[in-house]
Enzyme design. Sequence first.
Site, short mmCIF file in Angstrom:
data_model
loop_
_atom_site.label_atom_id
_atom_site.label_comp_id
_atom_site.label_asym_id
_atom_site.label_seq_id
_atom_site.Cartn_x
_atom_site.Cartn_y
_atom_site.Cartn_z
N SER C 45 36.49 46.26 -20.73
CA SER C 45 35.80 45.41 -21.69
C SER C 45 35.39 46.34 -22.83
O SER C 45 34.71 47.34 -22.60
CB SER C 45 34.58 44.76 -21.04
OG SER C 45 34.07 43.76 -21.90
N GLU C 46 35.82 46.03 -24.07
CA GLU C 46 35.71 47.03 -25.13
C GLU C 46 34.27 47.33 -25.54
O GLU C 46 34.02 48.29 -26.26
CB GLU C 46 36.55 46.63 -26.35
CG GLU C 46 36.02 45.46 -27.14
CD GLU C 46 36.65 44.15 -26.68
OE1 GLU C 46 37.11 44.08 -25.52
OE2 GLU C 46 36.67 43.19 -27.49
N ASN C 47 33.32 46.52 -25.07
CA ASN C 47 31.92 46.87 -25.35
C ASN C 47 31.42 48.01 -24.46
O ASN C 47 30.31 48.47 -24.65
CB ASN C 47 31.00 45.64 -25.21
CG ASN C 47 31.13 44.97 -23.87
OD1 ASN C 47 32.22 44.86 -23.32
ND2 ASN C 47 30.02 44.52 -23.32
#
Lengths: 220, 220, 216, 216
Positions: C45-47
């Site tokens: 998840s790119e966060n």
Amino acid sequence: MSTQRKALTPDQAAALVPDGATVMIGGFLGVGSPRRVIDALVARGAKGLTVIGNDTGRPDLGIGKLVVAGCVARAIVSHIGTNPVTQQKMIAGEIEVELVPQGTLAERIRAGGAGLGGILTPTGVGTSVAEGKQVLTVDGRDYLLEKPLRADVALLHCFEADYYANLTYRLTAQNFNPLMAMAAKVVIAEPDEVVPIGVIPPDHVRTPGILVTHLVERPH
Amino acid sequence: MSTQRKALTPDQAAALVPDGATVMIGGFLGVGSPRRVIDALVARGAKGLTVIGNDTGRPDLGIGKLVVAGCVARAIVSHIGTNPVTQQKMIAGEIEVELVPQGTLAERIRAGGAGLGGILTPTGVGTSVAEGKQVLTVDGRDYLLEKPLRADVALLHCFEADYYANLTYRLTAQNFNPLMAMAAKVVIAEPDEVVPIGVIPPDHVRTPGILVTHLVERPH
Amino acid sequence: MDAKEIIARRVAQELRDRTLVNLGIGLPTLVARYVPDGMLVAFQSENGIIGFGARPPEGMEDPNLTDAGGGFISALPGAYAFDSATSFALIRGGHLEMTVLGGLQVDATGRLANWMVPGKMVAGMGGAMDLVAGARRVIVAMQHAARGEAKIVPELTLPPTSARPVSLVVTDLAVIEPTPKGLVLRERAPGVSVEEILAATTAPLTIPDTVPEMRL
Amino acid sequence: MDAKEIIARRVAQELRDRTLVNLGIGLPTLVARYVPDGMLVAFQSENGIIGFGARPPEGMEDPNLTDAGGGFISALPGAYAFDSATSFALIRGGHLEMTVLGGLQVDATGRLANWMVPGKMVAGMGGAMDLVAGARRVIVAMQHAARGEAKIVPELTLPPTSARPVSLVVTDLAVIEPTPKGLVLRERAPGVSVEEILAATTAPLTIPDTVPEMRL
């Protein structure tokens, strides 16, 4: 180096952000944002801020609260889709929005903190993001030259801080916070927990206290 | 992703480094270098390696052992002052040495791992390091365009590895290791300790197992 | 099986064992439900996390642990949390085997548009431009048409997300592969004819001799 | 007081409270011994730690904890360990208040040479080029002359470490400040005359009306 000095209240922290300042604010849809300092900025009625952050949150969340309260003149962010107020104000000409690809935003802030003059990224080549930017060809591939970002103030959220203001972050609340800690003149960190010096081992510190100008008190 | 696969002996790891390969090797004067794999490379009689690392150690330490054993054709490093053998071989034309400022070396390896086409640094402007390089002026200041570095193989030392090959590093033994983990096709990590999955909390992992191709067994 | 499930199940067949994969917000997220048995996929998840799991039991949500859409998630044993520069170093540096993204339009050359509709909706590109520029394979997962309007078009009328063509387009009607010679129809959804696909597509489509049905 | 102690004590007077400082290998390391009472200085070792201390008791040395010269050190409570990219981001990004480096030559414009002697000694620049380019203040700590040869010279005969002039040169004879108008003699070592300094210096030196003795 925030050493053994008194922690600030959120209001005192907000008072250190002048109207018109360029302010980096950590967080991703409000996760990892300094909520108490944001609320204090809204309460103070801050004006004309240029905000650098991942997104403008939601109307009741993160940077979104500053947008709704009219504190923001300009936003340099990767995404505004979750906050219709930002879109309305942008269309009405009340807010200027510079959209930056998320990875480019991270590298530009990192470059600002690391003393680099810029970085070359393949992201955005052949899109509207490339407009007005220098394209450099390295070993046969095109890259955009993206310039560093720096700010007057960085407002961070962290998980733990020790009395030196050595900081740790928690899971996905890390995001832009450690990058912004390097890239601003005044760095203010809002911790969930404050612990004595030595409780955070050297290998677990993510931002050293030497970068932090002020620490906000822990939540009551 | 090195998941639940059998760990390699140092000899098996050394066999994965072809003669003539470009090899990144972690460590700073041997601290944080994969000592057992280096010894295995010497024992194997590896030839013609291009080595990328901070320094060439000492004759009996770190990358220095590879230099003395005649495994190295070319070294891209920031410092050779602690290894007189490197200097002798360089003067005799037996080794080619490219000296790179330490911070530039770190950024070039990071750029290689991060998919950047290069970075602009003020370091080296007006010195022999600038020879043959493009100088770009950004906001009135001159910078050198430094290109990314990548390798065929990265040989790392770490403190702990779990069965997924999630890695931690220890104190000053970290140095170039996490950067190199991102910048090579084959990544081999030599741990001091191996622990079960879940023992290293997500916030303490410094290199994720997804980047590590092979793990070397723990020391006997 | 509804349209979304068809798309998610078919995209899941593109997953590869022991690789890093990023799923975009919305429809692409569903792909995680259909990982083939015995396959180990690391989802990013790119966060800031690799190795996240489902929403935790009620009362155990952590405000410091969410996905890129802001929803509560859990972390699996062996997970890794990181900052945004590291996240996109992983994406841009070629460490991501595959990304699955939603789409507004795909054109005849395989270019994707998915971040704004001038004059109407400006979402922002978020991580999409980096994902399309950096992932080894880019899969677009979207409805074939929206409100009767074709989304697979001769030329983009919306701003492109990247100059780089995507690897594969999976819709509720078809699997389409962009090639240097244009778009090629690879598969039909169960019970959908080639004619129906052509009728819902305004971009030129190459139709091979056999166009098998998806095996879901 | 020997030459090295004079230099180290005088350089220590340049330290500022609550700042980050990097000391080069060799002579500059001695500066850490003379931090003024009550002052808190964070020393960085560029191989990856802020907040290191003296060599640990015998038998407690850690092979994973050394300084940039490879010597065993300890860590103080509140220390911070980091990788090489972070180390030089701190150095290059203007977070370092001061660096103290050894020198082979300084010229009339204040440029430093300290990393190689062509045909004789090629040490490599290590972190020196980044330190001179990035630190807010660069202090050169060196013997005024070496084997009877001047080290403060009209023009460098050795390859420069940076085009940027250093902030201050502290030797066993003098404190000299590079200015846009050239080198200015600021202080004399105890018992050393202006004439002695001039005799040991081949670069032009501006001599102000009063040149006080160092207060050590």
